[in-house]
Scaffold this active site. Sequence first.
Site, PDB file in Angstrom:
ATOM      1  N   THR A  16       0.804  -1.218   0.000  1.00 41.15           N
ATOM      2  CA  THR A  16       0.000   0.000   0.000  1.00 41.15           C
ATOM      3  C   THR A  16       0.841   1.274   0.000  1.00 41.15           C
ATOM      4  OG1 THR A  16      -0.117  -0.101   2.401  1.00 41.15           O
ATOM      5  CG2 THR A  16      -1.940  -1.105   1.177  1.00 41.15           C
ATOM      6  N   CYS A  17       2.154   1.130   0.002  1.00 43.36           N
ATOM      7  CA  CYS A  17       3.061   2.286   0.085  1.00 43.36           C
ATOM      8  C   CYS A  17       3.428   2.761  -1.328  1.00 43.36           C
ATOM      9  CB  CYS A  17       4.309   1.873   0.866  1.00 43.36           C
ATOM     10  SG  CYS A  17       5.637   3.093   0.852  1.00 43.36           S
ATOM     11  N   ASP A  18       3.099   4.017  -1.637  1.00 42.77           N
ATOM     12  CA  ASP A  18       3.392   4.570  -2.968  1.00 42.77           C
ATOM     13  C   ASP A  18       4.884   4.557  -3.276  1.00 42.77           C
ATOM     14  OD1 ASP A  18       0.731   5.017  -3.526  1.00 42.77           O
ATOM     15  OD2 ASP A  18       0.773   7.105  -2.863  1.00 42.77           O
ATOM     16  N   ARG A  42       5.940   1.144  -4.232  1.00 41.53           N
ATOM     17  CA  ARG A  42       5.467   0.819  -5.588  1.00 41.53           C
ATOM     18  C   ARG A  42       6.412   1.405  -6.637  1.00 41.53           C
ATOM     19  NH1 ARG A  42      -0.402   2.670  -4.636  1.00 41.53           N
ATOM     20  NH2 ARG A  42      -1.095   1.111  -3.181  1.00 41.53           N
TER      21      ARG A  42
END
Length: 104
Positions: free
Chosen positions: A8-10, A13
């Site tokens: 969930t961490c940009d 990603r």
Amino acid sequence: MILYGLKTCDTCRKAVKALPDAEYVDVRKDGVAPEVLERAFAQFGEKLVNKSSTTWRQLDEDQRARPPLDLIAEHPTLMKRPLIEEGDKMWLGWGKDVQAELAG
């Protein structure tokens, strides 16, 4: 190369996209081996704890005073991300310096 992060961490990603051959380890689901955390803490010290995270803000003062490795073992999302390991080298975060060195 192993990349420790959160799905969930940009920032994680972006790192995964730039390093498609890296093995991905989700710290929330899979955790981080204690020996990896110890090596990372020896290299990065207190910077390994993400003190701007939601998890950190939810801890009380007594909890925050505990040893950083104990906190991260109990709350893996407290670790600054991504943590990238290749052989005996480690990088923390996905700043311009790390990007330049790894993503070329």
